[in-house]
Design a protein around this motif. Structure first.
Motif, PDB file in Angstrom:
ATOM      1  N   LEU A   1     -35.905 -47.422 -31.181  1.00  0.00           N
ATOM      2  CA  LEU A   1     -36.054 -45.999 -31.477  1.00  0.00           C
ATOM      3  C   LEU A   1     -35.993 -45.103 -30.239  1.00  0.00           C
ATOM      4  N   TRP A   2     -36.831 -45.370 -29.242  1.00  0.00           N
ATOM      5  CA  TRP A   2     -36.839 -44.504 -28.061  1.00  0.00           C
ATOM      6  C   TRP A   2     -35.502 -44.563 -27.331  1.00  0.00           C
ATOM      7  N   VAL A  35     -33.208 -42.278 -29.237  1.00  0.00           N
ATOM      8  CA  VAL A  35     -33.562 -40.868 -29.035  1.00  0.00           C
ATOM      9  C   VAL A  35     -33.087 -40.378 -27.673  1.00  0.00           C
ATOM     10  N   ALA A  36     -33.452 -41.102 -26.624  1.00  0.00           N
ATOM     11  CA  ALA A  36     -33.118 -40.675 -25.270  1.00  0.00           C
ATOM     12  C   ALA A  36     -31.613 -40.657 -25.044  1.00  0.00           C
ATOM     13  N   THR A  37     -30.929 -41.690 -25.529  1.00  0.00           N
ATOM     14  CA  THR A  37     -29.489 -41.776 -25.309  1.00  0.00           C
ATOM     15  C   THR A  37     -28.758 -40.628 -25.984  1.00  0.00           C
ATOM     16  N   LEU A  68     -31.495 -39.958 -36.715  1.00  0.00           N
ATOM     17  CA  LEU A  68     -31.868 -40.392 -38.063  1.00  0.00           C
ATOM     18  C   LEU A  68     -30.987 -41.550 -38.531  1.00  0.00           C
ATOM     19  N   LEU A  69     -29.693 -41.453 -38.263  1.00  0.00           N
ATOM     20  CA  LEU A  69     -28.752 -42.478 -38.727  1.00  0.00           C
ATOM     21  C   LEU A  69     -28.896 -43.773 -37.939  1.00  0.00           C
ATOM     22  N   PHE A  70     -28.894 -43.681 -36.620  1.00  0.00           N
ATOM     23  CA  PHE A  70     -28.841 -44.874 -35.778  1.00  0.00           C
ATOM     24  C   PHE A  70     -30.216 -45.411 -35.367  1.00  0.00           C
ATOM     25  N   GLY A  71     -31.235 -44.558 -35.404  1.00  0.00           N
ATOM     26  CA  GLY A  71     -32.573 -44.993 -35.008  1.00  0.00           C
ATOM     27  C   GLY A  71     -33.502 -45.228 -36.181  1.00  0.00           C
ATOM     28  N   TYR A  72     -33.386 -44.365 -37.205  1.00  0.00           N
ATOM     29  CA  TYR A  72     -34.282 -44.447 -38.359  1.00  0.00           C
ATOM     30  C   TYR A  72     -33.604 -45.034 -39.599  1.00  0.00           C
ATOM     31  N   GLU A  73     -32.339 -45.401 -39.470  1.00  0.00           N
ATOM     32  CA  GLU A  73     -31.595 -46.028 -40.572  1.00  0.00           C
ATOM     33  C   GLU A  73     -31.578 -45.152 -41.826  1.00  0.00           C
TER      34      GLU A  73
END
Length: 278
Positions: free
Chosen positions: A100-101, A104-106, A211-216
């Motif tokens: 997740l982090w 977000v950062a990337t 949302l798409l790539f971190g939170y699925e």
């Protein structure tokens, strides 16, 4: 070393890693080397199977979302010639489950940057501030606490420019407990998006990437330059005064329950297959 075999039908490893989701994997021999969190993994594809070091199969299968129902996802896409062409040229791309982090950062570094530039920044941050991982040429992505202790100038030296301050402030807020990324995961998509957009440096496009790539959230649609071009030139070419809001409304209502997947296929097809005029 003897490699373990993983069933991976309807999956294209190379296309998935090259589709603008993650930015630190590298070709290594017959396969790819990268990190899943702080775990160094090697994976190669042979037809409908992946091969990896013993003990890494479950982690790799989860990371590459090998449980996503691809036939159901394809069936949900609009029956449009350009969409079907995207499926044919990009078949097997999956939405990766990212830490997740790191995600977000990337993606906070991504505004107004191409994929190659995002990769350069990601690798620079890892090289300067990440923790070394055994047998890996790439360091783990630095934690919020590690980045929070840096200066804005230190991040600027990784090529972040004005994005450096935003990443630093976000890391500090997370390290101090003022932002809880795990708590956002429990929110409905709309509220989660609104919460992410409260973070300086995160607008709707970056929020939807996260949302798409971190939170699925597979219905989230990041609208970048490529997707906007696809919508204008292919799906909504008869519409006048095509605003971002209208593109967002079309994406959420017309791209199906897996609109995020549809977006990823359209994005990769337009960017790599040169399917649109320059």
């Amino acid at each position: 070393m003897r490699l373990e075999c993983i069933e991976a039908s309807e999956f294209n490893l190379q296309a998935t890693l090259g589709s603008g989701q993650v930015f630190h994997w590298s070709l290594e021999g017959k396969g790819w080397q990268g990190l899943i969190g702080d775990t160094n993994v090697y994976v190669e594809q042979s037809g409908r199977h992946l091969k990896c070091a013993p003990g890494h199969a479950k982690k790799i299968a989860r990371y590459f979302a090998l449980d996503h129902p691809m036939e159901e996802i394809y069936a949900s896409f609009p029956e449009h010639e350009f969409m079907q062409a995207a499926v044919e040229s990009c078949r097997g791309i999956r939405i990766i489950r990212q830490p997740l982090w790191e995600c977000v950062a990337t993606f906070m570094t991504s505004p107004m940057k191409q994929v190659a530039h995002i990769r350069q920044m990601s690798l620079a941050i890892r090289a300067k501030f990440g923790s070394p991982v055994r047998n890996s040429t790439v360091n783990a992505y630095p934690t919020p606490e590690k980045i929070a202790a840096l200066t804005e100038q230190a991040l600027r030296e990784c090529g972040l420019g004005f994005r450096a301050k935003n990443v630093l402030l976000a890391a500090q807020a997370i390290a101090e407990g003022r932002i809880n990324l795990e708590a956002i995961a429990k929110l409905p998509t709309k509220e989660a998006r609104e919460s992410l957009c409260q973070i300086r440096g995160i607008g709707k496009k970056v929020a939807n990437c996260i949302l798409l790539f971190g939170y699925e959230r597979l219905d989230a649609v990041p609208i970048d330059v490529w997707i906007a071009r696809v919508l204008r030139e292919v799906f909504l070419k008869k519409k006048r005064k095509l605003t971002l809001q209208k593109m967002e409304e079309f994406s959420t209502t017309s791209l199906g329950n897996y609109a995020g997947y549809a977006q990823q296929y359209l994005f990769h097809h337009a960017r790599v297959a040169k399917a649109l005029r320059a």
